[in-house]
Design an enzyme around this catalytic site. Sequence first.
Site, mmCIF file in Angstrom:
data_model
loop_
_atom_site.group_PDB
_atom_site.id
_atom_site.type_symbol
_atom_site.label_atom_id
_atom_site.label_comp_id
_atom_site.label_asym_id
_atom_site.label_seq_id
_atom_site.Cartn_x
_atom_site.Cartn_y
_atom_site.Cartn_z
ATOM 1 N N GLU A 20 0.825 -1.204 0.000
ATOM 2 C CA GLU A 20 0.000 0.000 0.000
ATOM 3 C C GLU A 20 0.862 1.258 0.000
ATOM 4 O O GLU A 20 0.517 2.268 -0.626
ATOM 5 C CB GLU A 20 -0.936 -0.025 1.213
ATOM 6 C CG GLU A 20 -2.016 -1.082 1.082
ATOM 7 C CD GLU A 20 -2.552 -1.598 2.401
ATOM 8 O OE1 GLU A 20 -3.550 -2.337 2.354
ATOM 9 O OE2 GLU A 20 -1.982 -1.282 3.458
ATOM 10 N N GLY A 86 -11.974 -8.185 6.018
ATOM 11 C CA GLY A 86 -12.880 -9.280 5.735
ATOM 12 C C GLY A 86 -14.310 -8.823 5.945
ATOM 13 O O GLY A 86 -14.590 -7.989 6.810
ATOM 14 N N MET A 180 -7.501 -5.631 11.605
ATOM 15 C CA MET A 180 -6.584 -5.696 12.748
ATOM 16 C C MET A 180 -5.962 -4.352 13.154
ATOM 17 O O MET A 180 -5.059 -4.344 13.995
ATOM 18 C CB MET A 180 -5.475 -6.711 12.453
ATOM 19 C CG MET A 180 -5.989 -8.128 12.259
ATOM 20 S SD MET A 180 -4.688 -9.334 11.841
ATOM 21 C CE MET A 180 -3.775 -9.392 13.387
ATOM 22 N N GLU A 181 -6.421 -3.230 12.562
ATOM 23 C CA GLU A 181 -5.785 -1.948 12.894
ATOM 24 C C GLU A 181 -6.739 -0.775 13.115
ATOM 25 O O GLU A 181 -6.400 0.163 13.846
ATOM 26 C CB GLU A 181 -4.800 -1.531 11.782
ATOM 27 C CG GLU A 181 -3.632 -2.463 11.553
ATOM 28 C CD GLU A 181 -3.964 -3.590 10.590
ATOM 29 O OE1 GLU A 181 -3.302 -4.632 10.654
ATOM 30 O OE2 GLU A 181 -4.915 -3.428 9.791
ATOM 31 N N ASP A 204 -12.338 -10.697 1.462
ATOM 32 C CA ASP A 204 -13.082 -11.954 1.407
ATOM 33 C C ASP A 204 -14.510 -11.681 1.850
ATOM 34 O O ASP A 204 -14.756 -10.782 2.646
ATOM 35 C CB ASP A 204 -12.441 -13.031 2.282
ATOM 36 C CG ASP A 204 -12.343 -12.599 3.733
ATOM 37 O OD1 ASP A 204 -13.267 -12.927 4.495
ATOM 38 O OD2 ASP A 204 -11.358 -11.938 4.109
#
Length: 236
Positions: A20, A86, A180-181, A204
Amino acid sequence: FCSVFKMYKKIAILGAMEIEIEVLKNIYKNYKVHRVENIEIFEIVEDDKQIFFTNSQIGKVFSSIVTTLLITKFNVECVIFTGIAGSLNRNYKILDVAIASKLCQHDVDISAFGHPLGFIPGGKIFLESDKTLVTKLKQIGQKLKLDIKEGIIATGDQFISTTEQKEHIKKTFNADMIEMEGASVAVSCDTFNIPFIITRTISDSADEEGVEDFNKFMTLAANKNASLITLLIKEL
């Protein structure tokens, strides 16, 4: 937080994945590098704006450290976080772009003391993205004929892979996405009263449809996110 008329001169962009930031390096070519211990911060000046971008690394601790560093040392006035997530919502499909309306930490659990899941004393279960930044990005999406989603992100230091885990998080927090962030970035920004926006590309779907070539997907996602973010910055 910011008003409709607020113009930002110092803007931070964070991404958890190396790719990124590589995409942003290709866009903002003439960047300067700042090194703070083991963290590299890249800076570009464009249209009288200072833009700082960096790899936050994966997980809540690293992303919170880097966000706090950008706020306290580089005095950024707003924070943009980009990455993948996700889906817990069947209407969110692979490569859809989604903005966090609000965020929580699904792995915080002091329910033994009578508190709800996600609650931290002195804090909040949910933190809201800056509404002006969200509105501006959605307007950009409309111009590009993109159906940008908006929903709740649940953040935790776990890669959630089982149906049982996903259903538990979805039911508990009414969450649309997991990653996760995001919430740790939100906590840092909220602590220092800095407006923020978290934007994610879906990696996903809720029906567990997989991505066959993850490297190919990440390249597509990183380019898609970077294009939207650079357009957003021009509007600030």
